[in-house]
Design a protein around this motif. Structure first.
Motif, short mmCIF file in Angstrom:
data_model
loop_
_atom_site.label_atom_id
_atom_site.label_comp_id
_atom_site.label_asym_id
_atom_site.label_seq_id
_atom_site.Cartn_x
_atom_site.Cartn_y
_atom_site.Cartn_z
N LEU A 243 0.82 -1.21 0.00
CA LEU A 243 0.00 0.00 0.00
C LEU A 243 0.85 1.26 0.00
O LEU A 243 0.57 2.22 -0.72
CB LEU A 243 -0.93 0.00 1.22
CG LEU A 243 -1.83 1.24 1.39
CD1 LEU A 243 -2.77 1.38 0.19
CD2 LEU A 243 -2.62 1.15 2.69
N LYS B 192 1.59 -1.05 -6.94
CA LYS B 192 1.36 -0.11 -8.04
C LYS B 192 -0.13 0.03 -8.34
O LYS B 192 -0.92 -0.89 -8.09
CB LYS B 192 2.08 -0.58 -9.31
CG LYS B 192 3.59 -0.51 -9.26
CD LYS B 192 4.20 -0.98 -10.58
CE LYS B 192 5.71 -0.93 -10.57
NZ LYS B 192 6.30 -1.40 -11.84
N PHE B 193 -0.49 1.18 -8.88
CA PHE B 193 -1.83 1.43 -9.39
C PHE B 193 -1.69 2.11 -10.74
O PHE B 193 -0.98 3.12 -10.85
CB PHE B 193 -2.63 2.31 -8.42
CG PHE B 193 -4.00 2.67 -8.91
CD1 PHE B 193 -5.00 1.71 -9.00
CD2 PHE B 193 -4.29 3.97 -9.30
CE1 PHE B 193 -6.27 2.03 -9.46
CE2 PHE B 193 -5.55 4.31 -9.76
CZ PHE B 193 -6.55 3.33 -9.84
N TYR C 21 3.86 3.49 -8.90
CA TYR C 21 3.94 3.10 -7.50
C TYR C 21 2.95 3.89 -6.63
O TYR C 21 2.76 5.10 -6.82
CB TYR C 21 5.36 3.31 -6.96
CG TYR C 21 6.34 2.29 -7.48
CD1 TYR C 21 6.30 0.96 -7.04
CD2 TYR C 21 7.32 2.65 -8.41
CE1 TYR C 21 7.21 0.02 -7.51
CE2 TYR C 21 8.23 1.71 -8.89
CZ TYR C 21 8.16 0.40 -8.43
OH TYR C 21 9.05 -0.54 -8.91
N ASN C 22 2.35 3.18 -5.67
CA ASN C 22 1.38 3.80 -4.77
C ASN C 22 1.96 4.98 -4.00
O ASN C 22 1.23 5.92 -3.66
CB ASN C 22 0.84 2.76 -3.78
CG ASN C 22 -0.01 1.71 -4.44
OD1 ASN C 22 -0.57 1.94 -5.52
ND2 ASN C 22 -0.13 0.55 -3.81
N TRP D 154 1.20 8.05 -5.83
CA TRP D 154 -0.23 8.41 -5.78
C TRP D 154 -0.59 9.03 -4.43
O TRP D 154 -1.37 10.00 -4.37
CB TRP D 154 -1.11 7.19 -6.05
CG TRP D 154 -1.04 6.67 -7.46
CD1 TRP D 154 -0.59 5.45 -7.87
CD2 TRP D 154 -1.44 7.37 -8.65
NE1 TRP D 154 -0.69 5.34 -9.24
CE2 TRP D 154 -1.20 6.50 -9.74
CE3 TRP D 154 -1.97 8.63 -8.90
CZ2 TRP D 154 -1.48 6.85 -11.05
CZ3 TRP D 154 -2.24 8.99 -10.20
CH2 TRP D 154 -2.00 8.11 -11.27
#
Length: 331
Positions: free
Chosen positions: A168, A173-174, A178-179, A182
């Protein structure tokens, strides 16, 4: 004519030219290093740069809020360390990550409140006030686990819980990014909106421009100052959580020099350390410049000492340019 007028108003926004200059510098630096070593242009390297710059962006946001009021926060790096140690220690005791983060956040915000009261209400010089809380927060980080780094969070938490926490905040990743980035981007958008579109933001600029005039205009200087230190503490705590997820443990020395990284990100992006001006857009670019320089110099195998010299020179030149511009406007 309307379109032209809109562009003119856009460039006349206070601090916008400095921010755009920082973005232009970011692009130039990235291209130059890419020409020297084409691996700089690789997708993997680009994603790693975004992830790494997120930590500088977060401390830059917090420090920029404080600097716009004409103050400084030296406790950022220590709050990072304290948060890292608290989160890791609690998780090694079997506490759920969500609760561990809330405890660390409460402790971090308490440091922010203390800084705000010392500087805003009791009129202590920000350098002295935050120097004191810097030692206090770092001391708490040492005490948390009896003067040693924590064990790995994987030693106590179940693998799914530990993996979820680490993914998280760092490894996951989203949409291919990488999260960590974000998370930093969401926080940036929230605080950008507050600073540029709300009354609180206007009060922050007013305090930095002229604290006496702001007080006469009805601005609650103490409250406004405290808000900026709360923002700084919040951002530092998030960085502490990220570092814990990255290392899967708490490190007492985490966050060393991060308060200066925050200053560098803000100043390179055009935030004046003298207060009253600067945009978080510039801080975003400043964090990017810092990280691209660090990454690029690593890719060309420059010594760490050379990296620090380059960054130091850039920061001094940025502040010098701000002072010369202010003097020119006065004349």
């Amino acid at each position: 004519m309307k379109k032209r007028s809109s562009w003119k108003r856009f460039f006349e926004i206070k601090g916008m030219r400095n921010a755009l200059t920082a973005f232009a510098g970011l692009v130039v630096i990235y291209i130059v290093f890419g020409i020297i070593n084409t691996k700089v242009f690789s997708l993997m390297n680009f994603l790693n740069v975004l992830r790494s710059m997120s930590k500088y962006l977060l401390v830059g946001i917090g420090q920029s809020y404080v600097m716009i009021t004409g103050n400084i926060d030296l406790s950022i790096g220590s709050v990072v360390a304290m948060s890292t140690m608290l989160v890791a220690k609690l998780m090694t005791m079997g506490v759920h990550p969500a609760l561990a983060i809330l405890v660390a956040l409460a402790c971090g915000l308490l440091i922010g409140v203390i800084n705000g009261f010392l500087v805003g209400k009791f009129k202590l010089p920000p350098f002295i006030a935050t120097l004191g809380t810097m030692f206090v927060a770092r001391g708490v980080g040492y005490i948390v686990n009896n003067n040693r780094n924590t064990d790995s969070i994987n030693s106590t938490l179940s693998k799914p819980v530990a993996d979820h926490f680490q993914n998280l905040f760092y490894y996951g990743k989203f949409l291919g990014i990488y999260n960590t980035f974000w998370i930093a981007l969401i926080i940036f958008i929230v605080f950008f909106f507050i600073l540029s579109k709300t009354r609180t933001g206007r009060h922050i600029y007013a305090v930095g421009s002229n604290v006496d005039a702001a007080r006469l205009a009805g601005v609650d200087v103490n409250k406004t100052t405290t808000i900026t230190y709360l923002v700084s503490a919040f951002c530092a705590t998030v960085v502490g959580v990220i570092l814990c997820a990255q290392a899967s443990m708490g490190n007492m020395e985490a966050g060393n020099m991060y308060e200066m990284y925050g200053v560098a990100a803000g100043v390179i992006g055009g935030v004046s350390p003298l207060g009253g001006s600067g945009l978080l857009l510039g801080t975003f670019a400043g964090a990017g410049v810092w990280q691209v320089l660090e990454n690029g110099l690593n890719m060309v195998h420059a010594q760490v000492g050379i990296q620090r010299i380059v960054i130091g020179v850039i920061v001094v030149l940025a502040v010098l340019a701000d002072i010369l511009l202010r003097n020119r406007k006065k004349n």
